[in-house]
Design a protein around this motif. Structure first.
Motif, PDB file in Angstrom:
ATOM      1  N   LYS A 234     -68.932  39.419 -12.906  1.00 53.37           N
ATOM      2  CA  LYS A 234     -67.480  39.308 -12.633  1.00 53.37           C
ATOM      3  C   LYS A 234     -66.723  39.353 -14.231  1.00 53.37           C
ATOM      4  N   ILE A 235     -65.666  40.152 -14.253  1.00 54.21           N
ATOM      5  CA  ILE A 235     -65.020  39.915 -15.683  1.00 54.21           C
ATOM      6  C   ILE A 235     -63.479  39.850 -15.266  1.00 54.21           C
ATOM      7  N   SER A 236     -62.646  38.926 -16.153  1.00 52.98           N
ATOM      8  CA  SER A 236     -61.572  38.984 -15.935  1.00 52.98           C
ATOM      9  C   SER A 236     -60.812  39.507 -16.825  1.00 52.98           C
ATOM     10  N   VAL A 237     -59.673  40.096 -16.565  1.00 48.06           N
ATOM     11  CA  VAL A 237     -58.872  41.039 -17.354  1.00 48.06           C
ATOM     12  C   VAL A 237     -57.325  40.653 -17.316  1.00 48.06           C
ATOM     13  N   HIS A 238     -56.559  40.877 -18.607  1.00 47.14           N
ATOM     14  CA  HIS A 238     -55.076  40.565 -18.463  1.00 47.14           C
ATOM     15  C   HIS A 238     -54.500  41.510 -19.208  1.00 47.14           C
ATOM     16  N   SER A 239     -53.343  42.055 -18.815  1.00 52.98           N
ATOM     17  CA  SER A 239     -52.568  43.089 -19.708  1.00 52.98           C
ATOM     18  C   SER A 239     -51.621  42.578 -20.382  1.00 52.98           C
ATOM     19  N   ILE A 240     -51.591  43.112 -21.793  1.00 54.49           N
ATOM     20  CA  ILE A 240     -50.409  42.381 -22.584  1.00 54.49           C
ATOM     21  C   ILE A 240     -49.177  43.014 -22.304  1.00 54.49           C
ATOM     22  N   ASP A 241     -49.357  44.228 -21.683  1.00 52.86           N
ATOM     23  CA  ASP A 241     -47.946  44.888 -21.239  1.00 52.86           C
ATOM     24  C   ASP A 241     -47.903  45.022 -19.962  1.00 52.86           C
ATOM     25  N   ASP A 242     -46.765  44.508 -19.127  1.00 51.05           N
ATOM     26  CA  ASP A 242     -46.625  44.418 -17.789  1.00 51.05           C
ATOM     27  C   ASP A 242     -46.757  45.732 -17.239  1.00 51.05           C
ATOM     28  N   LYS A 243     -46.382  46.753 -17.986  1.00 52.59           N
ATOM     29  CA  LYS A 243     -46.349  48.068 -17.401  1.00 52.59           C
ATOM     30  C   LYS A 243     -47.777  48.750 -17.008  1.00 52.59           C
ATOM     31  N   ILE A 244     -48.803  47.939 -17.702  1.00 50.99           N
ATOM     32  CA  ILE A 244     -50.121  48.300 -17.596  1.00 50.99           C
ATOM     33  C   ILE A 244     -50.855  47.881 -16.416  1.00 50.99           C
ATOM     34  N   ASP A 245     -51.635  48.234 -15.626  1.00 48.94           N
ATOM     35  CA  ASP A 245     -52.331  47.505 -14.620  1.00 48.94           C
ATOM     36  C   ASP A 245     -53.788  47.351 -15.251  1.00 48.94           C
ATOM     37  N   SER A 246     -54.002  46.121 -15.548  1.00 46.39           N
ATOM     38  CA  SER A 246     -55.103  45.618 -16.219  1.00 46.39           C
ATOM     39  C   SER A 246     -56.662  46.062 -15.321  1.00 46.39           C
ATOM     40  N   VAL A 247     -56.456  45.773 -13.895  1.00 46.05           N
ATOM     41  CA  VAL A 247     -57.751  46.260 -13.185  1.00 46.05           C
ATOM     42  C   VAL A 247     -57.841  47.488 -12.915  1.00 46.05           C
ATOM     43  N   GLY A 248     -56.644  48.208 -12.729  1.00 46.46           N
ATOM     44  CA  GLY A 248     -56.602  49.731 -12.642  1.00 46.46           C
ATOM     45  C   GLY A 248     -57.260  50.451 -13.769  1.00 46.46           C
ATOM     46  N   SER A 249     -56.850  49.961 -15.043  1.00 48.56           N
ATOM     47  CA  SER A 249     -57.335  50.650 -16.239  1.00 48.56           C
ATOM     48  C   SER A 249     -58.869  50.449 -16.278  1.00 48.56           C
ATOM     49  N   CYS A 250     -59.379  49.457 -15.686  1.00 47.73           N
ATOM     50  CA  CYS A 250     -60.655  49.273 -16.091  1.00 47.73           C
ATOM     51  C   CYS A 250     -61.589  49.978 -14.910  1.00 47.73           C
ATOM     52  N   VAL A 251     -60.800  50.044 -13.837  1.00 55.28           N
ATOM     53  CA  VAL A 251     -61.695  50.791 -12.478  1.00 55.28           C
ATOM     54  C   VAL A 251     -61.376  52.270 -13.038  1.00 55.28           C
ATOM     55  N   GLY A 252     -60.252  52.925 -13.564  1.00 53.68           N
ATOM     56  CA  GLY A 252     -60.232  54.322 -14.169  1.00 53.68           C
ATOM     57  C   GLY A 252     -59.773  55.254 -12.716  1.00 53.68           C
ATOM     58  N   PRO A 253     -59.556  56.303 -13.089  1.00 51.29           N
ATOM     59  CA  PRO A 253     -59.278  57.368 -12.183  1.00 51.29           C
ATOM     60  C   PRO A 253     -60.565  57.646 -11.185  1.00 51.29           C
ATOM     61  N   ARG A 254     -60.176  57.380  -9.637  1.00 51.62           N
ATOM     62  CA  ARG A 254     -61.013  57.563  -8.894  1.00 51.62           C
ATOM     63  C   ARG A 254     -62.655  56.642  -9.182  1.00 51.62           C
ATOM     64  N   GLY A 255     -62.185  55.661 -10.050  1.00 52.54           N
ATOM     65  CA  GLY A 255     -63.476  54.256 -10.237  1.00 52.54           C
ATOM     66  C   GLY A 255     -64.382  55.249 -11.285  1.00 52.54           C
ATOM     67  N   ARG A 257     -64.524  54.995 -14.424  1.00 55.04           N
ATOM     68  CA  ARG A 257     -64.698  54.295 -15.716  1.00 55.04           C
ATOM     69  C   ARG A 257     -66.025  53.263 -15.305  1.00 55.04           C
ATOM     70  N   VAL A 258     -65.318  52.370 -14.443  1.00 56.48           N
ATOM     71  CA  VAL A 258     -66.366  51.003 -13.918  1.00 56.48           C
ATOM     72  C   VAL A 258     -67.813  51.893 -13.390  1.00 56.48           C
ATOM     73  N   GLN A 259     -67.785  53.048 -12.745  1.00 63.79           N
ATOM     74  CA  GLN A 259     -69.064  53.754 -12.205  1.00 63.79           C
ATOM     75  C   GLN A 259     -69.803  53.993 -13.430  1.00 63.79           C
ATOM     76  N   ASN A 260     -69.374  54.522 -14.568  1.00 59.75           N
ATOM     77  CA  ASN A 260     -70.150  54.770 -15.920  1.00 59.75           C
ATOM     78  C   ASN A 260     -70.617  53.714 -16.158  1.00 59.75           C
ATOM     79  N   ILE A 261     -70.394  52.619 -16.188  1.00 64.06           N
ATOM     80  CA  ILE A 261     -70.772  51.098 -16.529  1.00 64.06           C
ATOM     81  C   ILE A 261     -71.857  50.750 -15.626  1.00 64.06           C
ATOM     82  N   VAL A 262     -71.468  50.892 -14.284  1.00 67.92           N
ATOM     83  CA  VAL A 262     -72.446  50.454 -13.232  1.00 67.92           C
ATOM     84  C   VAL A 262     -73.842  51.206 -13.398  1.00 67.92           C
ATOM     85  N   THR A 263     -73.452  52.659 -13.595  1.00 68.09           N
ATOM     86  CA  THR A 263     -74.727  53.737 -13.748  1.00 68.09           C
ATOM     87  C   THR A 263     -75.584  53.227 -15.045  1.00 68.09           C
ATOM     88  N   GLU A 264     -74.692  52.587 -16.093  1.00 68.37           N
ATOM     89  CA  GLU A 264     -75.583  52.217 -17.409  1.00 68.37           C
ATOM     90  C   GLU A 264     -76.585  51.221 -17.088  1.00 68.37           C
TER      91      GLU A 264
END
Length: 351
Positions: A234-255, A257-264
């Motif tokens: 589990k990782i907790s993330v926080h956005s410095i800019d309210d306009k940026i979705d912190s969780v969405g940024s880490c998940v990435g388009p269609r997941g 970004r996080v899938q690349n890490i899961v694969t690694e």
């Protein structure tokens, strides 16, 4: 030994940064040892190296005597005054005793010293380079496996992956390409030891920094990590800019970004949790994917009592308590999870 040696020492100082004076002193020390080893003497002997010509000369220190009883330790006044006209009886004088075949020994010795100093200088450079790279992710090729430790070729040196730094579910083979996190660099007598890990929480952090531009640029911050390597994190993330979705940024388009890490990480499950400065909301988020009905906070003991729907109690606790354990580690709070019916029973007044 010749002027060529002195020229070579100057080049080493220029190209490798090894001080010429240090090389000369090391060669002189080695020559002293080599002379005593090859010619076995009890005399007070010193070997000198001419810095201009590279010529090597051996001197014995002898006492000036009126009558010589031990030619190895004494010299007559007449002979001594040929060397130094100012010397007197009972003074000490340096007498050259360079053997005719010492030039060959000196050349071999000087070569050995230079090679040794080059190795030492290379070790220092490698240590300094990788010390500066502590905290980085590196990629290398598995060179060998010995005593359950995986040795990885990192180019100029080797990385060591101890059993505790290996993901239990992974299998490592010679020739396999592998990534790891440099968490420590030690300077040993055999050279620098670079320790790399695939289980370190910061390995996961660095993978997200490499994969998520918003984290790399500092727009999204990783607040905490709880990891059971190879199984779930589990990782907790926080956005410095309210306009940026912190969780969405880490998940990435269609997941992606996080899938690349899961694969690694060969299928390690990763929960990305939105950080909140209010402990009750942060704890509720941390227990994802379970739904939370309420959170009671005990600030003094840093304890939290959480109520979840009956049908989600096992999900909140997780297999072998993993979800609750990771949530507690992520938030830094002790979490007691109760189902809705359990909480109601505890709150009912006694008859």
């Amino acid at each position: 030994m010749s002027n060529e040696l002195m020229q070579a020492l100057k080049e080493l100082e220029k190209e490798r940064g090894i001080p010429q004076e240090a090389l000369i002193e090391a060669i002189k020390s080695a020559l002293n040892t080599a002379y005593k080893k090859n010619f076995g003497t009890t005399q007070n002997v010193s070997v000198e190296l001419n810095k201009m010509t590279g010529e090597v000369q051996v001197y014995a220190q002898k006492r000036v005597a009126q009558q010589v009883k031990d030619s190895c330790m004494e010299i007559s006044l007449e002979e001594a005054q040929i060397i130094d006209p100012t010397c007197e009886e009972d003074t000490m004088v340096n007498v050259e005793i360079t053997p005719s075949n010492f030039g060959r020994i000196a050349a071999q010795t000087a070569k050995q010293v230079v090679v040794q100093k080059l190795r030492e200088a290379e070790r220092i450079l490698i240590y300094e380079e990788f010390s500066e790279r502590e905290g980085e992710v590196v990629t290398g090729t598995i060179q060998r496996i010995e005593s359950k430790s995986v040795v990885v070729n990192l180019g100029r040196t080797e990385g060591i992956m101890l059993p505790s730094d290996q993901i239990l579910s992974e299998r490592y083979e010679v020739g396999q390409r592998v990534k790891g996190y440099i968490y420590e660099v030690k300077n040993t007598s055999k050279g620098p030891s670079v320790f790399i890990s695939r289980t370190h929480p910061y390995f996961l952090k660095r993978l997200f920094e490499l994969e998520v531009p918003e984290i790399y640029e500092g727009l999204v911050e990783i607040k905490s990590i709880a990891r059971e390597a190879g199984s779930r994190s589990k990782i907790s993330v926080h956005s410095i800019d309210d306009k940026i979705d912190s969780v969405g940024s880490c998940v990435g388009p269609r997941g992606i970004r996080v899938q690349n890490i899961v694969t690694e990480l060969n299928g390690e499950k990763i929960d990305i949790i939105k950080y909140h400065r209010d402990p009750d909301k942060f704890i509720a988020n941390a227990l994802s994917p379970s739904k939370v009905l309420s959170v009671w906070i005990d600030g003094e003991g840093k304890k939290a009592r959480v109520v979840v729907p009956d049908y989600q109690l096992s999900l909140a606790i997780g297999k072998e308590g993993q979800n609750a354990r990771l949530a507690a580690k992520l938030t830094g709070w002790k979490i007691d999870i109760k189902s809705e019916s359990q909480a109601e029973e505890e709150n009912e007044p006694d008859d």
